[in-house]
Write an enzyme that holds these catalytic residues in place. Structure first.
Site, PDB file in Angstrom:
ATOM      1  N   ARG A 119       0.822  -1.198   0.000  1.00  0.00           N
ATOM      2  CA  ARG A 119       0.000   0.000   0.000  1.00  0.00           C
ATOM      3  C   ARG A 119       0.858   1.250   0.000  1.00  0.00           C
ATOM      4  O   ARG A 119       1.893   1.313   0.674  1.00  0.00           O
ATOM      5  CB  ARG A 119      -0.894   0.059   1.252  1.00  0.00           C
ATOM      6  CG  ARG A 119      -2.202  -0.665   1.083  1.00  0.00           C
ATOM      7  CD  ARG A 119      -3.064  -0.016  -0.027  1.00  0.00           C
ATOM      8  NE  ARG A 119      -4.252  -0.772  -0.331  1.00  0.00           N
ATOM      9  CZ  ARG A 119      -4.339  -1.746  -1.245  1.00  0.00           C
ATOM     10  NH1 ARG A 119      -3.281  -2.096  -1.961  1.00  0.00           N
ATOM     11  NH2 ARG A 119      -5.476  -2.344  -1.471  1.00  0.00           N
ATOM     12  N   GLU A 155      -3.283   7.945  -5.431  1.00  0.00           N
ATOM     13  CA  GLU A 155      -3.412   7.285  -6.729  1.00  0.00           C
ATOM     14  C   GLU A 155      -4.586   7.873  -7.484  1.00  0.00           C
ATOM     15  O   GLU A 155      -5.619   8.137  -6.865  1.00  0.00           O
ATOM     16  CB  GLU A 155      -3.603   5.769  -6.536  1.00  0.00           C
ATOM     17  CG  GLU A 155      -2.372   5.106  -5.948  1.00  0.00           C
ATOM     18  CD  GLU A 155      -2.528   3.588  -5.749  1.00  0.00           C
ATOM     19  OE1 GLU A 155      -3.509   3.012  -6.267  1.00  0.00           O
ATOM     20  OE2 GLU A 155      -1.663   2.992  -5.094  1.00  0.00           O
ATOM     21  N   HIS A 175      -0.267   0.366  -9.913  1.00  0.00           N
ATOM     22  CA  HIS A 175      -1.088  -0.522  -9.079  1.00  0.00           C
ATOM     23  C   HIS A 175      -1.553  -1.746  -9.873  1.00  0.00           C
ATOM     24  O   HIS A 175      -2.766  -1.980 -10.038  1.00  0.00           O
ATOM     25  CB  HIS A 175      -2.288   0.237  -8.494  1.00  0.00           C
ATOM     26  CG  HIS A 175      -2.840  -0.404  -7.242  1.00  0.00           C
ATOM     27  ND1 HIS A 175      -3.326   0.326  -6.190  1.00  0.00           N
ATOM     28  CD2 HIS A 175      -2.983  -1.703  -6.879  1.00  0.00           C
ATOM     29  CE1 HIS A 175      -3.754  -0.501  -5.238  1.00  0.00           C
ATOM     30  NE2 HIS A 175      -3.548  -1.740  -5.639  1.00  0.00           N
TER      31      HIS A 175
HETATM   32  N1  LIG Z   1      -0.606  -4.204  -5.238  1.00  0.00           N
HETATM   33  C1  LIG Z   1      -1.729  -4.836  -5.279  1.00  0.00           C
HETATM   34  O1  LIG Z   1      -2.434  -4.796  -6.288  1.00  0.00           O
HETATM   35  C2  LIG Z   1      -2.161  -5.663  -4.132  1.00  0.00           C
HETATM   36  C3  LIG Z   1      -1.851  -5.283  -2.852  1.00  0.00           C
HETATM   37  N2  LIG Z   1      -2.277  -6.032  -1.792  1.00  0.00           N
HETATM   38  C4  LIG Z   1      -1.901  -5.611  -0.451  1.00  0.00           C
HETATM   39  O2  LIG Z   1      -0.943  -6.513   0.082  1.00  0.00           O
HETATM   40  C5  LIG Z   1      -0.982  -6.469   1.501  1.00  0.00           C
HETATM   41  C6  LIG Z   1      -0.852  -7.858   2.099  1.00  0.00           C
HETATM   42  O3  LIG Z   1      -1.917  -8.680   1.696  1.00  0.00           O
HETATM   43  P1  LIG Z   1      -2.103 -10.182   2.248  1.00  0.00           P
HETATM   44  O4  LIG Z   1      -0.805 -10.874   2.277  1.00  0.00           O
HETATM   45  O5  LIG Z   1      -3.209 -10.783   1.465  1.00  0.00           O
HETATM   46  O6  LIG Z   1      -2.593  -9.876   3.710  1.00  0.00           O
HETATM   47  P2  LIG Z   1      -2.501 -10.823   5.010  1.00  0.00           P
HETATM   48  O7  LIG Z   1      -3.490 -10.294   5.952  1.00  0.00           O
HETATM   49  O8  LIG Z   1      -2.563 -12.254   4.606  1.00  0.00           O
HETATM   50  O9  LIG Z   1      -1.036 -10.533   5.567  1.00  0.00           O
HETATM   51  C7  LIG Z   1      -0.655  -9.337   6.156  1.00  0.00           C
HETATM   52  C8  LIG Z   1       0.418  -9.646   7.187  1.00  0.00           C
HETATM   53  O10 LIG Z   1       0.885  -8.408   7.721  1.00  0.00           O
HETATM   54  C9  LIG Z   1       1.133  -8.605   9.097  1.00  0.00           C
HETATM   55  N3  LIG Z   1       1.109  -7.300   9.764  1.00  0.00           N
HETATM   56  C10 LIG Z   1       0.022  -6.561  10.126  1.00  0.00           C
HETATM   57  N4  LIG Z   1       0.434  -5.426  10.734  1.00  0.00           N
HETATM   58  C11 LIG Z   1       1.782  -5.457  10.748  1.00  0.00           C
HETATM   59  C12 LIG Z   1       2.769  -4.579  11.254  1.00  0.00           C
HETATM   60  N5  LIG Z   1       2.426  -3.437  11.859  1.00  0.00           N
HETATM   61  N6  LIG Z   1       4.065  -4.932  11.088  1.00  0.00           N
HETATM   62  C13 LIG Z   1       4.415  -6.087  10.468  1.00  0.00           C
HETATM   63  N7  LIG Z   1       3.523  -6.978  10.002  1.00  0.00           N
HETATM   64  C14 LIG Z   1       2.216  -6.663  10.134  1.00  0.00           C
HETATM   65  C15 LIG Z   1       0.037  -9.528   9.551  1.00  0.00           C
HETATM   66  O11 LIG Z   1       0.403 -10.217  10.721  1.00  0.00           O
HETATM   67  C16 LIG Z   1      -0.095 -10.472   8.363  1.00  0.00           C
HETATM   68  O12 LIG Z   1       0.695 -11.631   8.546  1.00  0.00           O
HETATM   69  C17 LIG Z   1      -2.269  -5.722   1.836  1.00  0.00           C
HETATM   70  O13 LIG Z   1      -1.930  -4.394   2.166  1.00  0.00           O
HETATM   71  C18 LIG Z   1      -3.024  -5.698   0.559  1.00  0.00           C
HETATM   72  O14 LIG Z   1      -3.890  -4.619   0.480  1.00  0.00           O
HETATM   73  C19 LIG Z   1      -3.007  -7.177  -1.969  1.00  0.00           C
HETATM   74  C20 LIG Z   1      -3.333  -7.593  -3.225  1.00  0.00           C
HETATM   75  C21 LIG Z   1      -2.959  -6.849  -4.415  1.00  0.00           C
HETATM   76  O1  LIG Z   2      -6.448  -6.346  -3.549  1.00  0.00           O
HETATM   77  C1  LIG Z   2      -5.785  -5.348  -3.237  1.00  0.00           C
HETATM   78  O2  LIG Z   2      -5.528  -5.009  -2.077  1.00  0.00           O
HETATM   79  C2  LIG Z   2      -5.275  -4.497  -4.311  1.00  0.00           C
HETATM   80  O3  LIG Z   2      -4.532  -3.599  -4.027  1.00  0.00           O
HETATM   81  C3  LIG Z   2      -5.741  -4.701  -5.688  1.00  0.00           C
HETATM   82  O4  LIG Z   2      -6.260  -3.478  -6.123  1.00  0.00           O
HETATM   83  P1  LIG Z   2      -7.164  -3.409  -7.436  1.00  0.00           P
HETATM   84  O5  LIG Z   2      -8.359  -4.266  -7.203  1.00  0.00           O
HETATM   85  O6  LIG Z   2      -6.343  -3.943  -8.563  1.00  0.00           O
HETATM   86  O7  LIG Z   2      -7.529  -1.987  -7.624  1.00  0.00           O
END
Ligand SMILES: NC(=O)C1=CN([C@@H]2O[C@H](COP(=O)(O)OP(=O)(O)OC[C@H]3O[C@@H](n4cnc5c(N)ncnc54)[C@H](O)[C@@H]3O)[C@@H](O)[C@H]2O)C=CC1
Ligand SMILES: O=C(O)C(=O)COP(=O)(O)O
Length: 526
Positions: free
Chosen positions: A230, A259, A278
């Site tokens: 993020r 964004e 993104h």
């Molecule tokens: N660029 C993109 O298009 C995408 C971005 N994301 C983002 O990726 C991130 C991670 O997603 P997931 O792995 O599915 O989530 P998840 O919930 O499976 O994992 C997140 C991890 O972060 C840890 N965490 C929470 N607070 C923390 C802190 N203060 N310090 C260190 N660790 C901490 C949690 O314990 C957890 O293990 C989210 O922010 C999500 O929005 C997800 C999908 C697509």
């Molecule tokens: O799933 C997430 O957290 C993402 O960041 C993906 O974002 P998007 O659905 O591609 O706009």
């Protein structure tokens, strides 16, 4: 028919599912004011990261029942505002995990081999092999910040590429980290020792600017950082300065504080930074997954069924729901009953899980009890989403107790509430084909299925009292469907539970308590 607004581009597979139960309008690129103007017509809103669902939008969405985020991060939704309004917020926790992890890995390799700039130079007609000498990731250290779903997959693949792994995640166990081949360390050590750092944490107040000038200063001058989680987790100005000043070797960013990325220092950093718009979740596979996952949940909620990945209904995962659903109905009925017996201004609710229920998760049952308790005051405004908040705002304290030794029924639930009419308790269990039965009222054993309209009396167990009550009700044209008396000792105090066909007419309760021997009478509607 229900109406769903889809305000970001989602895969057709999702639209097809929604269309089974609703009229679907796809209107992307709306300005906040335009969304506020139309949201009042819709029962559901489906979004990706492009729509900011603010408190203002939620308040204008007077019909909204559900907000579906076709992806993981819900930081673009004011979840507390939705919760207060009783709107379910769902996401797709796993639909784009692989896509996001692969994007982070692609960023790492692109960064270490200068692929974007090398590609651009060849396309310009150049053949420059000196500028783009890269570094191998083999045997280098990767620091994974956030070892959740995406971080875990990144770690697994990086391990297979021969990388050494460090991880920082205060919420996961050492065993889980070890399973993934990661050494759990604190953030400082990870920043100091890693050659590559990749972020996979949610954006929260704690993680905002977690990576700032101070933390960046701890990195090796040869190290690179990747953010596909993020925008705002890294302080962008501090990052641009750190690369320009040679304090770190480079960065790859898929997400930004604001964004679409506007004018930004980041654009001026040169070849040591890679920026993508993104794209983490933008694969065909992930978009089909998240669209289906979230559309199915919106469909279910519009049909009155529970959602499997609600982010604002604590403790109500699909497995829990399946097992506890009949008991939740029991809890809600008992909540309605005890709330009316106790009268208004309930200050304390005690929820006791008995018998085999004592080993169960109590949170869903507490929520269902509170939903029932608050029904009298809030009617349809209270639901599983906001019951906890509404109770807190009304100053209702909840105490949970367990008694595994209570063996009258396999599992039973006892609620006790103190309100303007004193302290009352009710107990219920599921009998036969999971039918709800009231098994105790104010400590008196009974066994009756609840009905819509009921009358309870507290009286002395003595001859003639049932007849007198029957004739009194008859004189008010009240038809009794069933009746049962519960007592502890012969000719002591007793409770009578009557199911009646219609609501009790006004004024009759006063008449009932004038019958000699009847001390109190309560009417409830369930
Ligand atoms: N660029 C993109 O298009 C995408 C971005 N994301 C983002 O990726 C991130 C991670 O997603 P997931 O792995 O599915 O989530 P998840 O919930 O499976 O994992 C997140 C991890 O972060 C840890 N965490 C929470 N607070 C923390 C802190 N203060 N310090 C260190 N660790 C901490 C949690 O314990 C957890 O293990 C989210 O922010 C999500 O929005 C997800 C999908 C697509
Ligand atoms: O799933 C997430 O957290 C993402 O960041 C993906 O974002 P998007 O659905 O591609 O706009």
């Amino acid at each position: 028919m229900s109406k769903v607004l889809v305000s970001d581009p989602i895969d057709q597979a999702g639209i097809d599912i929604l269309s089974q139960v609703a009229t679907v309008d796809v209107k992307t690129g709306l300005k906040p004011a335009e969304l506020i103007e139309i949201i009042g017509e819709y029962d559901a809103l489906m979004i990706r990261s492009g729509t900011r669902v603010t408190q203002e939008i939620i308040e204008a969405g007077t019909q909204l029942k559900i907000i579906g985020r076709a992806g993981v991060g819900v930081d673009n939704v004011d979840v507390p505002a939705a919760t207060r309004r009783g709107i379910v917020v769902v996401n797709s926790p796993e639909g784009n995990t692989i896509a996001a992890a692969e994007h982070a890995l692609a960023m790492m390799l692109s960064l270490s081999r200068h692929i974007p700039d090398a590609n651009a130079s060849v396309k310009r007609g150049e053949w420059d092999r000196k500028t783009f000498v890269g570094a191998e990731v083999y045997k280098k250290t990767l620091g994974v910040v956030g070892l959740g779903k995406i971080g875990s997959h990144v770690a697994t693949v990086a391990k297979a590429m021969g990388m050494k792994l460090l991880a920082y995640d205060p919420f996961i166990s050492t065993e889980r980290a070890e399973q993934l081949g990661c050494q759990l360390v604190d953030l400082d050590l990870l920043m100091q020792q890693s050659d590559y750092i990749t972020l996979h944490i949610p954006k929260t107040p704690e993680t905002t600017h977690l990576i700032n000038a101070n933390t960046l200063a701890k990195m090796k001058p040869t190290a690179r950082i990747i953010n596909c989680a993020r925008g705002g987790i890294i302080d962008e100005a501090a990052l641009a300065a750190a690369i320009k000043e040679g304090k770190i070797a480079g960065a790859a960013l898929d997400v930004f504080e604001s964004e679409p990325l506007g004018e930004s220092e980041l654009r001026t950093v040169g070849k040591d930074i890679i920026l993508t718009p993104h794209l983490g979740a933008s694969t065909t596979e992930a978009q089909v997954n998240v669209a289906i996952d979230v559309a199915e949940q919106i469909r279910d909620v519009l049909l009155g069924l529970p959602a499997r990945s609600a982010v604002n209904i604590p403790g109500l995962g699909p497995d829990v729901l399946e097992e506890l659903k009949p008991y939740m109905e029991l809890a809600e009925t008992l909540g309605k009953l005890v709330g009316q017996l106790a009268g208004g201004r309930v200050e304390l609710l005690t929820v006791r899980l008995q018998g085999e229920l004592a080993t169960n998760k109590s949170q869903p049952l507490v929520i269902a009890s509170l939903k029932g308790l608050l029904h009298q005051a809030l009617r349809e405004r209270v639901n599983y989403v906001n019951a906890n908040i509404e109770a807190k705002e009304r100053g209702i304290r909840v105490i949970e107790t367990r008694d595994a030794s209570a063996r009258d029924y396999a599992g039973s639930l006892r609620l006790e509430a103190t309100g303007t009419l004193g302290t009352h308790s009710v107990t219920g269990a599921l009998l036969g084909e999971k039918e709800i039965h009231l098994t105790d009222v104010d400590g008196f054993p009974i066994n009756v299925p609840p009905s819509k309209y009921m009358l309870f009396t507290l009286h002395r167990d003595m001859p003639g009292i049932i007849g007198k009550l029957g004739s009194l009700l008859g004189s008010f044209n009240v038809n009794i469907a069933s009746m049962q008396v519960g007592r502890k000792i012969v000719r002591g105090d007793a409770v009578m539970a009557l199911s009646i066909d219609d609501p009790l007419p006004d004024g009759i309760l006063g008449e009932i308590t004038k019958v000699p021997g009847i001390r109190d009478a309560y009417t409830v509607t369930l």
